[in-house]
Design a protein around this motif. Structure first.
Motif, PDB file in Angstrom:
ATOM      1  N   LEU A  63       0.718  -1.220   0.407  1.00  0.00           N
ATOM      2  CA  LEU A  63       0.134  -0.420   0.242  1.00  0.00           C
ATOM      3  C   LEU A  63       0.579   1.726  -0.141  1.00  0.00           C
ATOM      4  CD1 LEU A  63      -3.178  -0.665   2.234  1.00  0.00           C
ATOM      5  CD2 LEU A  63      -2.965  -0.482   0.392  1.00  0.00           C
TER       6      LEU A  63
ATOM      7  N   ALA B  35      -1.241   5.555  -7.722  1.00  0.00           N
ATOM      8  CA  ALA B  35      -3.127   5.563  -7.980  1.00  0.00           C
ATOM      9  C   ALA B  35      -3.052   6.693  -8.164  1.00  0.00           C
ATOM     10  CB  ALA B  35      -4.156   5.047  -6.851  1.00  0.00           C
ATOM     11  N   LEU B  36      -2.555   8.042  -6.939  1.00  0.00           N
ATOM     12  CA  LEU B  36      -2.872   9.576  -6.679  1.00  0.00           C
ATOM     13  C   LEU B  36      -2.110   9.661  -8.278  1.00  0.00           C
ATOM     14  CD1 LEU B  36      -2.519   9.950  -3.294  1.00  0.00           C
ATOM     15  CD2 LEU B  36      -4.561  10.023  -4.194  1.00  0.00           C
TER      16      LEU B  36
ATOM     17  N   ILE C  69      -0.999   3.706  -3.687  1.00  0.00           N
ATOM     18  CA  ILE C  69      -0.852   4.554  -2.885  1.00  0.00           C
ATOM     19  C   ILE C  69      -0.568   5.788  -3.521  1.00  0.00           C
ATOM     20  CG2 ILE C  69      -2.347   6.594  -1.290  1.00  0.00           C
ATOM     21  CD1 ILE C  69      -2.822   4.165   0.943  1.00  0.00           C
ATOM     22  N   PRO C  70       0.403   5.749  -3.560  1.00  0.00           N
ATOM     23  CA  PRO C  70       1.132   7.079  -4.128  1.00  0.00           C
ATOM     24  C   PRO C  70       1.251   7.298  -6.055  1.00  0.00           C
ATOM     25  CG  PRO C  70       2.357   6.317  -2.485  1.00  0.00           C
ATOM     26  CD  PRO C  70       1.438   5.466  -2.954  1.00  0.00           C
TER      27      PRO C  70
END
Length: 52
Positions: free
Chosen positions: A4, A11-12, A8-9
């Motif tokens: 994660l 995906a952002l 997460i970065p």
């Protein structure tokens, strides 16, 4: 759980790139004439018939 931290970065970042591309397309006028292309297709057929 450790993945994660990377996902997460990523995906952002991908979401940000998509948002920038959408805003660029809005600014360049991609959505200003949505029906014009459809009408031009029909108008081209009529103009060729009148030329003959």
């Amino acid at each position: 759980m450790n993945m994660l931290i990377y996902l997460i970065p990523i995906a952002l970042l991908m979401g940000g790139i998509g948002l920038v591309a959408f805003l660029w397309s809005l600014k360049s006028g991609q959505y200003e004439d949505l029906e014009g292309a459809a009408w031009r297709v029909l108008a081209d057929d009529e103009q060729e018939e009148t030329r003959r």
